[in-house]
Every structure is written in C-alpha cells, then in structure tokens.
Design an enzyme around this catalytic site. Structure first.
Site: not given
Ligand code: PHB
Length: 386
Positions: A99, A186, A234, A334-335
């Site tokens: 990713q 982001y 994503r 995930g977790r």
């Molecule tokens: C996120 O996808 O929100 C994300 C990814 C990596 C990080 C923190 C947040 O270190």
C-alpha cells in the site's frame, strides 16, 4: 452459501487461495531510515495463509511522512528491506501487495524534509487531527497536523512521476501488486473531496473529472508499471477521519471513480467502512458504519473487478453474511490479524481468536505483541499474548 475459503482471481492475473484479506496496518517496527527488516518479514510470513496481504502503508517520498517509523519505498535500503518481506511471504505461499500513500496535509514540519510545511491541496489544515511527530525537544508524540502549503499545479503533476517511481520500486522489491491509499483523508482523498478541494486549476474542485485527475493519473502510472491486474485502490467514501469535511458530492465521486477504475481494468476496490472520529490512531474509537447496500449495489454495477470490504469484521459468520449479499468478494480482518497469525485456519475450523493488547499496536518493543503470537494448537495456546 458463499465461502470465505473459495479462491479468488484478481483482475484475471493473480489467483488468491481464499477471500480473506490482511489489510494494511501501521506497526512502527521499522529500522532507521524507515527500512523494513527481518522481524517485519517474520511477521508477514507468519500471516501468509491470508488470501491477500496488503502491507502497512509505505511513504512514496520523504515529503509524505505524517507518522514517524512508517516504512518508505523510495530508497535502495527500503527496497532491499521489503525484499526480505516479500521473499518470506512467497516462501510461505502467500500473496502480498504494497500500500502506497502520500499523506498530503496530514504531516508536520518536524518530519518534513528541511522542516518545510506539509503539502496541501489548499492551505486548509486538518484542524482537529493528529500526526505522530517530534515536539520542540525532539520527543515523539501525537501532535496536531501542521498548516499546509498549497501545491502548485506543476508540483501536483510531478507527484505522478514520484508515484511511478514507487511502483517500479514495488516491483523491484518483489511485491505482487500495489494498492493506492485514496482513503482516510490523505492526499489522494484530499483532492477528491469537493468541500476541501477548492482549487481552480486542472486538479481543482469544480468538476469530478478535475478532482479525481490526480488519482487517475496515478492509477494510470501504476497500470503502466505493473499491469491493471496488479493494482488496487482503497477508498473510504463518506469517512471523516483526519478532519475531512462532509462532501455533498461523495456518492457521485465514488460512482465516477468506480466506473473509471473499471474502465482501466483495475483489479480491486478496497472499501473501508469503519469511521474514526477526529483525534489520533492511539485514542480513536472506531465507529461501525453500516454500509448502505443501495450505494454498494451501484458501485458493484459500475465496477466489474473485485470488491474488498473492510470494517470491523471479527467472525466467519459476519464475513460470510457479507459475502452472501453478493455485493462484495473478499473480507478484510484488521485487528484480528494482529493476535492471530493463523487467522485463516482459525476461521476455517472455528477455533477461538486471541485478542491482542492495544498497547503494543504501535510501539518500539520489537517482537513483543508483534511476532510472538502463537498459532492455535489446542486450548492451551488460545490465550496468545493477550
Ligand atoms: C490510515 O489509513 O488512516 C492510517 C494509516 C497509517 C497510519 C495512520 C493512519 O500510520
């Protein structure tokens, strides 16, 4: 009934052994220089029975650093470090994508080259959101994202070449493909959001074509480098993590992007449907968001590739119910993957799941809470490292 344990093709190119995805999770165990290491290779190798691993997000360039200790994919040492990881996953029969992101305004001068301002779609900061950076004494901690500098049009175009280089690096590092992080507030999502992107240039907010131009140029670069079957994207439609303003055009953008990605033959869309309120990764409470099936059905109609759904799944039953809707093809856990390296086998056999201690999610404590979770071997092993 649709089983999690049927195989799945990505874009007719990559065959996965089941429909279980280990989604990207930052774990902050890199070596100096943001370099992945043998410990990280062991961690991913332990989890190679997932149908698809998407490795923790990698910085596309030094200007993309919002969180200390996340890995990069732009130096030779980083490429060599990732090579250890991909070799180990392949040795164990797994498939692993990288990713890749640029954090945009979710950064801090203490992490930026020469202490410069974070890169922004505009000068609007993420007012209520934190990054993981250095304070005035150089101590690491969560602090508010810095005020960004609005990128010039040519700088945005140049970023496409920066991404293209990272895709070439991903191939050199042995990854099976790449996933673009166009979610969670982001850079790529900052451009897509019509409320945040008030630019008036060709990457500007006036039309959906302009707002998604950067994403599509980056996707085209990935497709050129790796082929469409090795590219995923994503998205977190309707999310508001990282102070993203509510976007009245979110659905329109999502459907346009789905259609465009479909036209390009992109392998998969990875939908994140768990919302994190403002704050930071350490303290955030995840809020389950029940996906609107009517919207998902429209994405399905617009995009012929694979759809992965990530959003708080913890059991086989929930996952197979989701697959049973026919709206998605793969489920990300995930977790649960943190404490259960053999999650796929545990789900298959109905074995109990270990629960990892959250205090070790993002630490420098090496293998503790990272590679020290046992595989299930009867009741005595169940406690894991919880
Ligand atoms: C996120 O996808 O929100 C994300 C990814 C990596 C990080 C923190 C947040 O270190």
């Amino acid at each position: 009934m649709v089983s999690l344990f049927e195989s799945q093709w990505l874009g007719g190119t990559v065959q996965l052994k089941n429909r279980i995805v280990m989604p990207p999770m930052t774990r902050t165990r890199t070596s100096d220089g943001d370099v992945p290491n043998a410990l990280i290779a062991t961690y991913y190798g332990q989890r190679a029975t997932a149908g698809l691993i998407v490795a923790e997000v990698a910085d596309v360039a030094p200007s993309s650093k919002g969180y200390a200790k996340t890995p990069g994919l732009y130096t030779d040492a980083q490429i060599q470090g990732w090579r250890l990881v991909t070799d180990e996953v392949h040795r164990k029969g797994g498939t692993i994508f990288s990713q890749i992101w640029h954090v945009g305004r979710m950064a801090h001068p203490s992490l930026m080259p020469n202490g410069e301002a974070p890169w922004g779609v505009t000068e609007q900061p993420a007012e209520n959101s934190d990054v993981f950076a250095h304070d005035a004494e150089g101590k690491l901690g969560y602090m508010r994202a810095g005020k960004p500098r609005r990128l010039e049009t040519e700088e945005v175009s140049a970023l496409v070449d920066t991404f293209a280089q990272a895709f070439a690096n991903a191939r050199l590092a042995g990854f099976d493909g790449v996933e673009l992080h166009a979610a969670n507030g982001y850079l790529l999502e900052q451009f897509m959001n019509s409320a945040l992107n008030t630019r008036t240039d060709r990457y500007g907010g006036r039309s959906v074509e302009d707002r998604t131009r950067l994403l599509m140029e980056v996707v085209d670069a990935a497709v050129r480098e790796l082929g469409p079957g090795r590219v995923g994207v994503r998205l977190s439609p309707f999310g508001y993590f990282n102070s993203m303003p509510e976007d009245p055009l979110a659905e329109e953008t999502l459907l346009y992007v789905s259609k465009q990605l479909g036209r390009r033959g992109v392998a998969y869309i990875h939908l994140l449907y768990e919302l994190m309120p403002t704050g930071n990764m350490e303290t955030a409470e995840f809020e389950k968001h029940h996906i609107d099936h009517a919207v998902l059905a429209k994405v399905r109609a617009a995009f012929p590739g694979t759809i992965i759904w990530c959003g708080g799944f913890t059991s086989r039953e929930q996952a197979e119910d989701a697959l049973g809707t026919g709206l998605v093809d793969m489920i990300a856990f995930g977790r649960p993957y943190i404490g259960n390296p053999d999650l796929a086998e545990r789900l298959r056999h109905g074995w109990p799941l270990a629960v990892a201690d959250r205090s070790s999610y993002y630490t420098r404590r090496g293998e503790v809470g990272f590679t020290d979770f046992p595989v299930y071997s009867g009741d005595s092993a169940v406690q894991g490292a919880a």
